[in-house]
Design a protein around this motif. Structure first.
Motif, PDB file in Angstrom:
ATOM      1  N   GLY A  60     -11.806   3.357   0.554  1.00  0.00           N
ATOM      2  CA  GLY A  60     -10.385   3.313   0.881  1.00  0.00           C
ATOM      3  C   GLY A  60      -9.951   2.018   1.538  1.00  0.00           C
ATOM      4  N   SER A 218      -9.541  12.289   1.853  1.00  0.00           N
ATOM      5  CA  SER A 218      -8.505  13.028   2.580  1.00  0.00           C
ATOM      6  C   SER A 218      -8.578  12.843   4.083  1.00  0.00           C
ATOM      7  CB  SER A 218      -8.591  14.523   2.250  1.00  0.00           C
ATOM      8  OG  SER A 218      -9.861  15.046   2.606  1.00  0.00           O
ATOM      9  N   TRP A 223      -8.138   6.448   5.465  1.00  0.00           N
ATOM     10  CA  TRP A 223      -6.713   6.771   5.650  1.00  0.00           C
ATOM     11  C   TRP A 223      -6.223   6.400   7.034  1.00  0.00           C
ATOM     12  CZ3 TRP A 223      -4.230   9.974   9.113  1.00  0.00           C
ATOM     13  CH2 TRP A 223      -5.021  10.899   9.827  1.00  0.00           C
ATOM     14  N   TRP A 224      -7.043   6.634   8.072  1.00  0.00           N
ATOM     15  CA  TRP A 224      -6.523   6.338   9.407  1.00  0.00           C
ATOM     16  C   TRP A 224      -6.659   4.867   9.770  1.00  0.00           C
ATOM     17  CZ3 TRP A 224     -10.131   4.648  12.973  1.00  0.00           C
ATOM     18  CH2 TRP A 224     -11.453   5.079  12.830  1.00  0.00           C
ATOM     19  N   ASN A 226      -6.280   2.341   7.696  1.00  0.00           N
ATOM     20  CA  ASN A 226      -5.157   1.670   7.047  1.00  0.00           C
ATOM     21  C   ASN A 226      -3.857   1.823   7.826  1.00  0.00           C
ATOM     22  OD1 ASN A 226      -5.966   0.278   4.642  1.00  0.00           O
ATOM     23  ND2 ASN A 226      -6.505   2.251   3.741  1.00  0.00           N
ATOM     24  N   LYS A 227      -3.726   2.919   8.556  1.00  0.00           N
ATOM     25  CA  LYS A 227      -2.513   3.149   9.329  1.00  0.00           C
ATOM     26  C   LYS A 227      -2.455   2.321  10.615  1.00  0.00           C
ATOM     27  CE  LYS A 227      -1.352   7.881   7.907  1.00  0.00           C
ATOM     28  NZ  LYS A 227       0.111   7.770   7.783  1.00  0.00           N
TER      29      LYS A 227
END
Length: 290
Positions: A60, A218, A223-224, A226-227
């Motif tokens: 990711g 998921s 995902w975190w 990238n935030k």
């Protein structure tokens, strides 16, 4: 009045000078692709006496990587200190798609992870810092800052976890060998879409630390991260560590905040589910249940 202003300015700068950044900027690596960039970094680190422990290519986070090394002299200090200091074993170097490099600031991370044992490690920490700078360059600190006196008992804000928070304990086994076997087996089988990045084991004092890649699309690290900022690649990978018959993983409201200390509360709220998701993953890695 002028004296008061001068005193305030001096106080401000004296406090600022005692603040430490979690990372140090290195020189860019001008290699054609990620593999070549990682290979080059590894060669530079080995030339300065560091031992390769692993490389992390997080799912990711395309074209991002972390190189993980250890230092023999610092490992001896950590083994002598024993206990939870084993988590300080890894030195991490991040590289981005444009070739930008950063690495963990030894002064910052050893203060946080060795805590009361830091004084005995200062000479070794300075040696590590000097050799990292020689291998990779020193373009100054990045990633925010924390007052050096706060790192031993760091927490992001009142009410949040510290290093020794009780919810960092995630599993108990019959003995050290059973704990080590469980973590190794679970990472080898890819439980919860994880894999091993590195391991450092000290059987003589019954401690071990593992770097864990969290590969789930998921709720994995992609995902975190990238935030909140993929430029902090040297903040990865996450760890589980063993002391005696117990397995630990630093709770994310501490571990993420330590690696991303400049985060605003709004950014933290954007990954509000990450701490419990990470803990649930690490519990399964540790063999602590579902």
């Amino acid at each position: 009045m002028k004296q008061l202003i001068l005193w305030a300015v001096l106080l401000f700068w004296s406090q600022l000078s005692l603040a430490l950044a979690p990372y140090i900027k290195g020189d860019k690596v001008a290699a054609a692709d990620l593999t070549a960039r990682v290979d080059l970094l590894e060669k530079k680190l080995q030339a300065e006496g560091f031992t390769l422990a692993g490389r992390h290519l997080p799912k990711g986070l395309t074209d991002h990587a972390t190189v993980v090394v250890t230092d023999p002299a610092m490992l001896a200090v950590i083994r002598k200190a024993g206990g939870s200091t084993v988590i300080a074993s890894a030195i991490r170097v991040g590289v981005l798609p444009d070739g930008s490099v950063s690495y963990t600031n030894p002064d910052y991370w050893y203060r946080a992870y060795l805590r009361g044992q830091f004084k005995s490690a200062q000479t070794g920490a300075k040696s590590v810092q000097a050799r990292l700078a020689k291998a990779l360059g020193d373009g100054g600190g990045m990633g925010g800052d924390v007052a050096e006196g706060d790192l031993e008992n760091y927490r992001y804000m009142f009410g949040m976890e510290r290093f020794d928070s009780p919810n960092s304990e995630i599993a108990t086994h019959a003995n050290f060998d059973a704990a080590l076997k469980a973590v190794r087996a679970n990472l080898a089988s890819g439980v919860s879409d994880t894999s091993r990045v590195y391991e450092v084991v000290s059987a003589e004092n019954q401690t071990a630390v593992f770097g864990v890649a969290m590969n789930s699309a998921s709720d994995g690290e992609g995902w975190w991260v990238n935030k909140i900022g993929a430029d902090h690649m040297a903040g990865l990978p996450y760890e589980v560590f063993i002391v005696g018959n117990k397995v630990y993983s630093l709770y994310a409201r501490y571990r993420i905040a330590l690696a991303w200390p400049a985060l605003g509360m709004g950014q933290f709220m954007g990954i509000i589910n990450a701490p419990d998701a990470i803990r649930a993953t690490m519990v399964r890695v540790a063999g602590g249940g579902n």
